[in-house]
Write a protein that holds these residues in place. Structure first.
Motif, PDB file in Angstrom:
ATOM      1  N   PRO A 101       0.780  -1.272   0.146  1.00 34.29           N
ATOM      2  CA  PRO A 101       0.000  -0.082  -0.061  1.00 34.29           C
ATOM      3  C   PRO A 101       1.002   1.300   0.132  1.00 34.29           C
ATOM      4  CG  PRO A 101      -0.232  -1.161   2.241  1.00 34.29           C
ATOM      5  CD  PRO A 101       0.764  -1.964   1.274  1.00 34.29           C
ATOM      6  N   ASP A 102       2.108   1.163   0.369  1.00 36.57           N
ATOM      7  CA  ASP A 102       3.005   2.381   0.231  1.00 36.57           C
ATOM      8  C   ASP A 102       3.373   2.641  -1.184  1.00 36.57           C
ATOM      9  OD1 ASP A 102       2.998   2.508   3.132  1.00 36.57           O
ATOM     10  OD2 ASP A 102       4.573   1.417   3.226  1.00 36.57           O
ATOM     11  N   VAL A 103       3.244   1.817  -2.055  1.00 37.72           N
ATOM     12  CA  VAL A 103       3.640   2.378  -3.586  1.00 37.72           C
ATOM     13  C   VAL A 103       2.705   3.153  -4.153  1.00 37.72           C
ATOM     14  CG1 VAL A 103       4.002   1.523  -5.990  1.00 37.72           C
ATOM     15  CG2 VAL A 103       4.754  -0.022  -3.890  1.00 37.72           C
ATOM     16  N   GLY A 104       2.962   4.486  -4.385  1.00 39.44           N
ATOM     17  CA  GLY A 104       2.173   5.507  -4.945  1.00 39.44           C
ATOM     18  C   GLY A 104       2.345   5.672  -6.304  1.00 39.44           C
ATOM     19  N   VAL A 105       3.513   5.299  -7.027  1.00 41.47           N
ATOM     20  CA  VAL A 105       3.625   5.557  -8.562  1.00 41.47           C
ATOM     21  C   VAL A 105       4.496   4.755  -9.110  1.00 41.47           C
ATOM     22  CG1 VAL A 105       4.527   7.258 -10.153  1.00 41.47           C
ATOM     23  CG2 VAL A 105       3.706   8.223  -8.027  1.00 41.47           C
ATOM     24  N   LEU A 106       4.016   4.077 -10.062  1.00 44.30           N
ATOM     25  CA  LEU A 106       4.718   2.908 -11.101  1.00 44.30           C
ATOM     26  C   LEU A 106       5.582   3.785 -12.136  1.00 44.30           C
ATOM     27  CD1 LEU A 106       5.487   0.123 -11.965  1.00 44.30           C
ATOM     28  CD2 LEU A 106       3.422   0.133 -13.272  1.00 44.30           C
ATOM     29  N   VAL A 107       6.743   3.720 -12.177  1.00 44.36           N
ATOM     30  CA  VAL A 107       7.566   4.317 -13.074  1.00 44.36           C
ATOM     31  C   VAL A 107       8.231   3.427 -13.938  1.00 44.36           C
ATOM     32  CG1 VAL A 107       9.744   5.833 -13.609  1.00 44.36           C
ATOM     33  CG2 VAL A 107       8.383   6.211 -11.387  1.00 44.36           C
ATOM     34  N   LEU A 108       7.924   3.569 -15.181  1.00 42.13           N
ATOM     35  CA  LEU A 108       8.405   2.588 -16.367  1.00 42.13           C
ATOM     36  C   LEU A 108       9.293   3.602 -17.319  1.00 42.13           C
ATOM     37  CD1 LEU A 108       4.920   1.010 -16.921  1.00 42.13           C
ATOM     38  CD2 LEU A 108       7.019   0.038 -15.543  1.00 42.13           C
ATOM     39  N   GLY A 109      10.499   2.935 -17.905  1.00 40.25           N
ATOM     40  CA  GLY A 109      11.172   3.618 -18.847  1.00 40.25           C
ATOM     41  C   GLY A 109      10.589   2.897 -20.363  1.00 40.25           C
ATOM     42  N   ALA A 110      10.345   4.142 -21.191  1.00 44.50           N
ATOM     43  CA  ALA A 110      10.041   3.603 -22.598  1.00 44.50           C
ATOM     44  C   ALA A 110      11.251   3.483 -23.492  1.00 44.50           C
ATOM     45  CB  ALA A 110       9.198   4.902 -23.258  1.00 44.50           C
ATOM     46  N   GLY A 111      10.929   2.404 -24.313  1.00 45.39           N
ATOM     47  CA  GLY A 111      11.913   2.198 -25.050  1.00 45.39           C
ATOM     48  C   GLY A 111      12.106   3.010 -26.240  1.00 45.39           C
ATOM     49  N   THR A 112      13.178   2.820 -26.910  1.00 43.56           N
ATOM     50  CA  THR A 112      13.421   4.049 -28.079  1.00 43.56           C
ATOM     51  C   THR A 112      13.431   2.952 -29.491  1.00 43.56           C
ATOM     52  OG1 THR A 112      15.625   3.900 -27.839  1.00 43.56           O
ATOM     53  CG2 THR A 112      14.605   5.480 -26.999  1.00 43.56           C
ATOM     54  N   GLY A 113      13.329   3.673 -30.664  1.00 43.30           N
ATOM     55  CA  GLY A 113      13.481   3.020 -31.817  1.00 43.30           C
ATOM     56  C   GLY A 113      11.828   2.579 -32.560  1.00 43.30           C
ATOM     57  N   ASN A 114      12.071   1.814 -33.435  1.00 44.53           N
ATOM     58  CA  ASN A 114      11.013   1.430 -34.001  1.00 44.53           C
ATOM     59  C   ASN A 114       9.821   0.288 -33.566  1.00 44.53           C
ATOM     60  OD1 ASN A 114      13.427   1.590 -35.444  1.00 44.53           O
ATOM     61  ND2 ASN A 114      12.827   0.456 -37.439  1.00 44.53           N
ATOM     62  N   LYS A 115      10.576  -0.521 -32.661  1.00 38.79           N
ATOM     63  CA  LYS A 115       9.947  -1.417 -31.863  1.00 38.79           C
ATOM     64  C   LYS A 115       8.788  -0.858 -30.773  1.00 38.79           C
ATOM     65  CE  LYS A 115      13.153  -5.126 -32.394  1.00 38.79           C
ATOM     66  NZ  LYS A 115      13.957  -6.121 -32.006  1.00 38.79           N
ATOM     67  N   GLY A 116       8.624   0.400 -30.585  1.00 39.88           N
ATOM     68  CA  GLY A 116       7.770   0.982 -29.842  1.00 39.88           C
ATOM     69  C   GLY A 116       8.486   1.157 -28.315  1.00 39.88           C
ATOM     70  N   PRO A 117       7.563   1.448 -27.334  1.00 42.98           N
ATOM     71  CA  PRO A 117       7.919   1.839 -26.154  1.00 42.98           C
ATOM     72  C   PRO A 117       8.319   0.265 -25.179  1.00 42.98           C
ATOM     73  CG  PRO A 117       5.556   1.744 -26.148  1.00 42.98           C
ATOM     74  CD  PRO A 117       5.767   1.570 -27.550  1.00 42.98           C
ATOM     75  N   GLY A 118       7.922  -0.890 -25.621  1.00 44.59           N
ATOM     76  CA  GLY A 118       8.355  -1.786 -25.113  1.00 44.59           C
ATOM     77  C   GLY A 118       7.345  -2.763 -24.486  1.00 44.59           C
ATOM     78  N   PRO A 119       7.346  -4.033 -24.063  1.00 44.91           N
ATOM     79  CA  PRO A 119       5.902  -4.655 -23.859  1.00 44.91           C
ATOM     80  C   PRO A 119       5.547  -4.509 -22.451  1.00 44.91           C
ATOM     81  CG  PRO A 119       8.055  -5.952 -23.805  1.00 44.91           C
ATOM     82  CD  PRO A 119       8.319  -4.642 -24.284  1.00 44.91           C
ATOM     83  N   LEU A 120       6.328  -3.989 -21.557  1.00 41.38           N
ATOM     84  CA  LEU A 120       5.747  -3.523 -20.189  1.00 41.38           C
ATOM     85  C   LEU A 120       4.941  -2.239 -20.456  1.00 41.38           C
ATOM     86  CD1 LEU A 120       8.510  -4.343 -17.516  1.00 41.38           C
ATOM     87  CD2 LEU A 120       6.743  -5.569 -18.027  1.00 41.38           C
ATOM     88  N   VAL A 121       5.520  -1.248 -20.803  1.00 43.77           N
ATOM     89  CA  VAL A 121       4.957  -0.022 -21.202  1.00 43.77           C
ATOM     90  C   VAL A 121       3.558  -0.052 -21.942  1.00 43.77           C
ATOM     91  CG1 VAL A 121       5.128   2.329 -22.159  1.00 43.77           C
ATOM     92  CG2 VAL A 121       6.775   1.448 -20.903  1.00 43.77           C
ATOM     93  N   THR A 122       3.611  -0.942 -22.915  1.00 43.89           N
ATOM     94  CA  THR A 122       2.616  -0.989 -23.815  1.00 43.89           C
ATOM     95  C   THR A 122       1.325  -1.895 -22.895  1.00 43.89           C
ATOM     96  OG1 THR A 122       3.901  -1.571 -25.850  1.00 43.89           O
ATOM     97  CG2 THR A 122       1.559  -2.366 -25.924  1.00 43.89           C
ATOM     98  N   GLU A 123       1.739  -3.013 -22.332  1.00 46.90           N
ATOM     99  CA  GLU A 123       0.666  -3.637 -21.608  1.00 46.90           C
ATOM    100  C   GLU A 123       0.281  -2.944 -20.296  1.00 46.90           C
ATOM    101  OE1 GLU A 123      -2.194  -6.347 -20.529  1.00 46.90           O
ATOM    102  OE2 GLU A 123      -1.013  -6.394 -22.424  1.00 46.90           O
ATOM    103  N   LEU A 124       1.025  -2.188 -19.574  1.00 41.65           N
ATOM    104  CA  LEU A 124       0.720  -1.537 -18.297  1.00 41.65           C
ATOM    105  C   LEU A 124      -0.084  -0.433 -18.622  1.00 41.65           C
ATOM    106  CD1 LEU A 124       3.600  -2.621 -16.101  1.00 41.65           C
ATOM    107  CD2 LEU A 124       1.447  -3.087 -15.760  1.00 41.65           C
ATOM    108  N   THR A 125       0.318   0.319 -19.877  1.00 40.17           N
ATOM    109  CA  THR A 125      -0.498   1.651 -20.058  1.00 40.17           C
ATOM    110  C   THR A 125      -2.131   0.998 -20.644  1.00 40.17           C
ATOM    111  OG1 THR A 125       0.479   1.789 -22.262  1.00 40.17           O
ATOM    112  CG2 THR A 125       1.376   3.106 -20.667  1.00 40.17           C
ATOM    113  N   ARG A 126      -2.019  -0.057 -20.927  1.00 38.03           N
ATOM    114  CA  ARG A 126      -3.516  -0.655 -21.687  1.00 38.03           C
ATOM    115  C   ARG A 126      -3.938  -0.829 -20.313  1.00 38.03           C
ATOM    116  NH1 ARG A 126      -2.067  -5.042 -24.613  1.00 38.03           N
ATOM    117  NH2 ARG A 126      -1.701  -3.562 -26.439  1.00 38.03           N
ATOM    118  N   ARG A 127      -3.674  -1.039 -19.275  1.00 37.14           N
ATOM    119  CA  ARG A 127      -4.202  -1.428 -18.087  1.00 37.14           C
ATOM    120  C   ARG A 127      -4.117  -0.139 -17.092  1.00 37.14           C
ATOM    121  NH1 ARG A 127      -3.244  -7.516 -16.298  1.00 37.14           N
ATOM    122  NH2 ARG A 127      -2.974  -8.478 -18.280  1.00 37.14           N
ATOM    123  N   SER A 128      -3.654   0.927 -17.543  1.00 40.99           N
ATOM    124  CA  SER A 128      -3.506   2.053 -16.642  1.00 40.99           C
ATOM    125  C   SER A 128      -4.836   2.328 -15.862  1.00 40.99           C
ATOM    126  CB  SER A 128      -2.741   3.080 -17.284  1.00 40.99           C
ATOM    127  OG  SER A 128      -3.579   3.578 -18.208  1.00 40.99           O
TER     128      SER A 128
END
Length: 151
Positions: A101-128
């Motif tokens: 319960p102390d976690v207040g913010v999830l911080v993710l790093g977005a990938g660069t290049g033509n493959k997109g931001p990365g699988p974690l960013v893609t999936e977790l933003t979908r569920r944000s």
């Protein structure tokens, strides 16, 4: 104390997410929780070999964590904590958010290049929209100076 949850992995963008989380925590009086997830398919071997591989994976994670932790303590005055979970990354991240319960913010790093931001960013933003906390996405190409300016 509000904690910034950051995922530790082998990606380049992980570094910027770590930096941002430490800088924000230092400026806001928060903490940093670093989560490493060991995928289950790493241990599909005989029991003895699987246990050795599991311990080696944990040892690598701790060594990697110590590099980030030293920088956070020395440069930002933040003493991060390490959490290691086993399973698929997204479900384990979501479980950690719900269990701490102390976690207040999830911080993710977005990938660069033509493959997109990365699988974690893609999936977790979908569920944000269903997460109980905000998600901060840090661009992988930001410089240290740019990170300092926005944190």
């Amino acid at each position: 104390m509000r904690k910034f949850l950051v995922v530790l992995d082998d990606s380049r963008e992980c570094l910027n997410a770590m930096r941002f989380a430490a800088m924000r925590a230092a400026r806001t009086g928060g903490g940093v929780e670093i989560l490493a997830v060991i995928p289950p398919d790493e241990f599909n071997h005989w029991v003895g070999v699987g246990e050795i591989m599991r311990q080696e994976a944990r040892d690598r994670i701790v060594a990697h964590f110590e590099v980030f932790a030293k920088w956070m303590r020395d440069k930002q005055g933040v003493d991060p904590e390490l959490v290691i979970r086993e399973g698929e990354a997204v479900p384990e991240i979501l479980a950690q958010v719900k269990e701490d319960p102390d976690v207040g913010v999830l911080v993710l790093g977005a990938g660069t290049g033509n493959k997109g931001p990365g699988p974690l960013v893609t999936e977790l933003t979908r569920r944000s929209g269903t997460l109980p906390i905000p998600v901060t996405i840090v661009p992988g190409e930001m410089t240290k100076e740019q990170l300092e300016a926005v944190s």
